[in-house]
Structure formats: structure tokens, C-alpha cells
Design a protein around this motif. Structure first.
Motif, short mmCIF file in Angstrom:
data_model
loop_
_atom_site.label_atom_id
_atom_site.label_comp_id
_atom_site.label_asym_id
_atom_site.label_seq_id
_atom_site.Cartn_x
_atom_site.Cartn_y
_atom_site.Cartn_z
N LYS A 114 39.48 38.69 37.67
CA LYS A 114 39.21 37.62 36.70
C LYS A 114 40.54 36.99 36.28
O LYS A 114 41.50 37.69 35.98
N PRO A 115 40.60 35.67 36.20
CA PRO A 115 41.83 35.01 35.75
C PRO A 115 42.21 35.45 34.33
O PRO A 115 41.35 35.56 33.45
N LEU A 116 43.47 35.74 34.13
CA LEU A 116 44.05 36.11 32.84
C LEU A 116 43.47 37.40 32.26
O LEU A 116 43.59 37.66 31.07
N ASN B 111 34.04 41.80 49.57
CA ASN B 111 34.24 41.67 48.13
C ASN B 111 32.99 42.16 47.41
O ASN B 111 32.15 41.35 47.00
N PRO B 112 32.86 43.47 47.23
CA PRO B 112 31.60 44.05 46.78
C PRO B 112 31.22 43.82 45.32
O PRO B 112 30.09 44.05 44.94
N GLY B 113 32.11 43.35 44.47
CA GLY B 113 31.74 43.05 43.09
C GLY B 113 31.89 44.22 42.14
O GLY B 113 32.26 45.33 42.53
N LYS C 293 33.21 37.05 45.29
CA LYS C 293 33.01 38.34 44.66
C LYS C 293 32.03 38.17 43.51
O LYS C 293 32.27 37.40 42.59
N ALA C 294 30.94 38.88 43.54
CA ALA C 294 29.90 38.78 42.50
C ALA C 294 30.12 39.85 41.44
O ALA C 294 30.52 40.97 41.74
#
Length: 184
Positions: free
Chosen positions: A54-56, A28-30, A1-2
Motif C-alpha cells: 500500500k502506498p505510504l 500476487n496472492p493478496g 494484488k487483491a
């Protein structure tokens, strides 16, 4: 994912560079994340973006504007695969026209922000056209058509002023709650 991430920056789009198009592709279009920045856009068209993973950190918009100044003349959001077409968080927003069509949940979600937009047009929104919390909002014209839940949802101590409203084909036209104020 960008993801397109603009952080601690200034971005100016001139009218000669008009009609910036950002289109999500594939499974996964971003998404776009703008943080701690000053953005001045003439015309931008966002198509098929999803929320960032995004993590966290949980963000819900295809376009996420956080702690920024965001100015635009014409913002179009189409075929959003994210929960919100645009999510303004703790930002100052000034715009001429926002158009949203075919959004998975809310077209415009504002949290802790100051919003001043001349015209908002929402069509084919699965949840709310305008959803606010802890925000001050000024809109001259709002058109909401074919909305799955609320045309206007004002909550969490928001102060909203809208001069001209046209809401049709919605589950609930207007909801004001949580010590919020709405002047129509």
C-alpha cells in the motif's frame, strides 16, 4: 494484488458458517487488512497470502489486524508468502487455537497489543514462532517445532505469560530483551 479490507465494521461468523477458507492465488496472492473493527470468527483457514503493498503504509502480515478486537476459535495460517503470518497491531486478541505452518518469517507478530490465546502451534517457521513488542500476552500452551530463529522472542517492554512450552528444532529457544518480562 487483491486485498480484503474490513474497516470500521463488525463481523460475526457463526459455527454453522464454520470453516471459512481464504486462499491467495497467482504471483500476487493478496492479503487481509482489518482495522478499527470487531471480529468474531469460529474457524478460518488462510493459505498463501502475502503482505499488502500500500502506498505510504508498510504492513508485514498476510493477515493484519490494526486497532481492532479480534476473537477466534480456530485460526490456521499455511504457506504464507508474507513476512509475518499474522501481525496484530494495537489490538485486543482472544483465541482458542492458532496453527501456523510454513511461514516466511514470523508466525505471530504482536505490536502494542493484548493477546490471550489458549493454544499456539508453529511448524516450519523461517524466523520466530512468537515475536512481541510493547505487548501483554497470555498463552496456555505453545508448541514450536522446526523454527529458523527463535521459538519465543519477547522484546520492547512486553509482558508475556506462557504456562506450557514445548520448543524443538530451533536456532534459539527463548529470547527476552529490552526490559521485557517472561513468565514460563
Amino acid at each position: 494484488k487483491a486485498h480484503l479490507i474490513i474497516s470500521n465494521s463488525t463481523l460475526n461468523q457463526s459455527q454453522k458458517d464454520s470453516n471459512l477458507v481464504i486462499k491467495g492465488c497467482g504471483k500476487n496472492p493478496g492479503s487481509i487488512i482489518i482495522e478499527n473493527s470487531k471480529i468474531n470468527l469460529d474457524e478460518i483457514n488462510l493459505m498463501g497470502l502475502s503482505n499488502p503493498n500500500k502506498p505510504l503504509r508498510t504492513l508485514y502480515g498476510g493477515l493484519n489486524v490494526i486497532k481492532s478486537e479480534f476473537n477466534f476459535r480456530n485460526l490456521k495460517i499455511n504457506n504464507s508468502k508474507s513476512e509475518d503470518g499474522v501481525n496484530f497491531i494495537n489490538s485486543k486478541v482472544n483465541g482458542e487455537k492458532l496453527y501456523a505452518d510454513n511461514i516466511q518469517s514470523d508466525a505471530l507478530d504482536s505490536d502494542y497489543s493484548f493477546i490471550d490465546i489458549e493454544n499456539i502451534e508453529c511448524r516450519n517457521i523461517f524466523n520466530d514462532c512468537l515475536d512481541t513488542s510493547f505487548s501483554d500476552v497470555f498463552i496456555n500452551n505453545l508448541l514450536a517445532s522446526d523454527i529458523g530463529d527463535k521459538g519465543i522472542s519477547i522484546g520492547e517492554i512486553s509482558n508475556v505469560n506462557i504456562k506450557n512450552v514445548n520448543i524443538k528444532n530451533t536456532e534459539i529457544g527463548v529470547a527476552v530483551k529490552d526490559s521485557s518480562k517472561l513468565n514460563l
